[in-house]
Scaffold this motif. Structure first.
Motif, PDB file in Angstrom:
ATOM      1  N   ILE A  26    -127.236  39.997 -70.037  1.00 27.31           N
ATOM      2  CA  ILE A  26    -126.367  40.361 -71.158  1.00 27.31           C
ATOM      3  C   ILE A  26    -126.650  39.485 -72.368  1.00 27.31           C
ATOM      4  O   ILE A  26    -126.641  39.951 -73.510  1.00 27.31           O
ATOM      5  N   GLN A  27    -126.925  38.211 -72.133  1.00 26.81           N
ATOM      6  CA  GLN A  27    -127.162  37.299 -73.258  1.00 26.81           C
ATOM      7  C   GLN A  27    -128.500  37.549 -73.927  1.00 26.81           C
ATOM      8  O   GLN A  27    -128.593  37.530 -75.160  1.00 26.81           O
ATOM      9  N   HIS A  28    -129.538  37.813 -73.157  1.00 18.20           N
ATOM     10  CA  HIS A  28    -130.889  37.895 -73.724  1.00 18.20           C
ATOM     11  C   HIS A  28    -131.419  39.314 -73.858  1.00 18.20           C
ATOM     12  O   HIS A  28    -132.429  39.533 -74.545  1.00 18.20           O
ATOM     13  N   GLY A  29    -130.768  40.295 -73.221  1.00 15.44           N
ATOM     14  CA  GLY A  29    -131.276  41.657 -73.266  1.00 15.44           C
ATOM     15  C   GLY A  29    -132.538  41.815 -72.433  1.00 15.44           C
ATOM     16  O   GLY A  29    -132.962  40.892 -71.729  1.00 15.44           O
ATOM     17  N   ILE A  30    -133.133  42.980 -72.516  1.00 17.35           N
ATOM     18  CA  ILE A  30    -134.372  43.257 -71.781  1.00 17.35           C
ATOM     19  C   ILE A  30    -135.375  43.856 -72.763  1.00 17.35           C
ATOM     20  O   ILE A  30    -135.138  44.914 -73.356  1.00 17.35           O
ATOM     21  N   LYS A  31    -136.494  43.190 -72.938  1.00 12.03           N
ATOM     22  CA  LYS A  31    -137.504  43.635 -73.888  1.00 12.03           C
ATOM     23  C   LYS A  31    -138.068  45.009 -73.509  1.00 12.03           C
ATOM     24  O   LYS A  31    -138.259  45.303 -72.327  1.00 12.03           O
ATOM     25  N   PHE A  32    -138.318  45.829 -74.536  1.00 16.63           N
ATOM     26  CA  PHE A  32    -138.946  47.147 -74.383  1.00 16.63           C
ATOM     27  C   PHE A  32    -138.110  48.106 -73.532  1.00 16.63           C
ATOM     28  O   PHE A  32    -138.635  49.087 -73.034  1.00 16.63           O
ATOM     29  N   GLY A  53    -122.367  32.238 -75.625  1.00 16.54           N
ATOM     30  CA  GLY A  53    -122.491  32.646 -74.233  1.00 16.54           C
ATOM     31  C   GLY A  53    -121.172  32.641 -73.492  1.00 16.54           C
ATOM     32  O   GLY A  53    -121.013  33.328 -72.476  1.00 16.54           O
ATOM     33  N   ASP A  54    -120.190  31.877 -74.007  1.00 14.35           N
ATOM     34  CA  ASP A  54    -118.874  31.842 -73.365  1.00 14.35           C
ATOM     35  C   ASP A  54    -118.186  33.202 -73.409  1.00 14.35           C
ATOM     36  O   ASP A  54    -117.345  33.519 -72.559  1.00 14.35           O
ATOM     37  N   GLU A  55    -118.547  34.043 -74.401  1.00 16.84           N
ATOM     38  CA  GLU A  55    -117.913  35.353 -74.523  1.00 16.84           C
ATOM     39  C   GLU A  55    -118.396  36.336 -73.458  1.00 16.84           C
ATOM     40  O   GLU A  55    -117.780  37.386 -73.255  1.00 16.84           O
ATOM     41  N   SER A  80    -119.013  36.009 -83.596  1.00 15.57           N
ATOM     42  CA  SER A  80    -118.385  36.459 -82.351  1.00 15.57           C
ATOM     43  C   SER A  80    -118.969  37.805 -81.973  1.00 15.57           C
ATOM     44  O   SER A  80    -118.863  38.774 -82.742  1.00 15.57           O
ATOM     45  N   GLY A  81    -119.575  37.865 -80.788  1.00 20.53           N
ATOM     46  CA  GLY A  81    -120.076  39.130 -80.288  1.00 20.53           C
ATOM     47  C   GLY A  81    -118.978  40.058 -79.831  1.00 20.53           C
ATOM     48  O   GLY A  81    -119.233  41.223 -79.518  1.00 20.53           O
TER      49      GLY A  81
END
Length: 313
Positions: A71-77, A89-91, A172-173
């Motif tokens: 969730i924090q970094h996503g997935i490339k492509f 990241g606490d969120e 804030s995300g």
């Protein structure tokens, strides 16, 4: 994923993995592509290439830290975006908690039932739909100590904060996606609503351990007098608890959760909070505060009753 997520562990304080808060964040940030856990994706999302994966029970095989990393970094492509604010990241932990519990229990939602007063307020101001499940109709936090109460805040401060979230000037995300589509008129209406709410017993909804009295006393001394030697000004002149001369565009801190207040000071020190035009005034102050100072100040303000601006008039 197991390798990359090493060193990321869930918070020891399990209240920071609030399932209800996670459900609300998921509704705002995630359901458009993934749908609800255990259910089919929305029709449009099925046409994405690649198609977002179903959130089924197979995800329970992943450790919480692995879900957090994704969730924090996503997935490339793969079309999976990173969290909107890398420093927050606490969120994400409430979302991880929601996913795991929803998949275990096969539940569609963790929304609490709306009361008659909720429904009445929503009928008068439908805009509250975006706010009520976390902040309540009256501004009292309903989703744990990570969510600030809004009761007693100045109308100008609320308005400027929503504008800052909308423009991503305040990080804030969670709040940015909610505020992104708000018009200036809608922001005015929400700010006016929460400013006018009564503060009755808002603090009691935040379930926190009471700090020791020594910490509260140290925090009171620093808040009321400051520390001239370290160039730390008094907090109360801007933030209360005496609101007689406080500016309307500065937040009242009384009655907020200790965790929330301490976290804001940490973000200021890291230059990771952002905010309204006056937020930068906190940077040199936060630089001088020790970890104990932050904890003591937060303990003092958390011990106070929520401010009701109307009672000050």
């Amino acid at each position: 994923m197991s390798f990359h997520s090493r060193g990321t562990e869930p918070p020891e304080d399990r209240e920071l993995m609030d399932v209800r808060l996670g459900a609300e964040i998921f509704q705002t940030n995630c359901r458009f592509c993934h749908g609800l856990p255990g259910k089919e994706q929305p029709p449009v999302a099925k046409g994405m290439t690649p198609t977002p994966p179903r959130l089924d029970r197979s995800l329970l095989e992943k450790e919480p830290r692995e879900l957090h990393y994704i969730i924090q970094h996503g997935i490339k492509f793969a079309g999976m975006p990173a969290w909107p604010v890398p420093t927050r990241g606490d969120e994400i932990w409430p979302v991880v908690a929601y996913l795991r519990q929803a998949l275990k229990e096969d539940r569609d939602s963790f929304h609490a039932e709306r009361s008659e007063s909720d429904l009445s307020a929503l009928a008068k101001l439908p805009l509250l739909q975006a706010c009520v499940d976390c902040h309540g109709v009256d501004g009292g936090s309903r989703a744990g100590k990570q969510v600030p109460h809004l009761t007693g805040q100045g109308e100008a401060y609320l308005r400027q904060s929503l504008i800052a979230f909308r423009s991503s000037e305040r990080t804030s995300g969670v709040m940015m996606p909610v505020c992104h589509d708000l018009t200036d008129q809608e922001i005015e209406a929400l700010s006016k609503h929460y400013h006018e709410m009564n503060s009755a017993d808002v603090r009691s909804r935040v379930d926190e351990a009471i700090p020791d009295q020594a910490a509260i006393d140290r925090g009171r001394e620093l808040a009321m007098r400051g520390d001239r030697g370290r160039k730390i000004p008094s907090c109360q002149k801007c933030h209360g608890p005496d609101l007689e001369n406080r500016r309307d565009d500065y937040p009242s801190l009384s009655g907020q959760s200790k965790w929330y207040l301490q976290r804001q000071l940490e973000l200021f020190e890291k230059r990771a909070r952002g905010g309204t035009q006056t937020a930068r005034l906190m940077h040199p102050i936060a630089d001088e505060l020790s970890e104990r100072d932050r904890s003591d100040l937060a303990a003092f303000y958390a011990s106070l009753p929520t401010s009701d601006k109307r009672s000050e008039k």
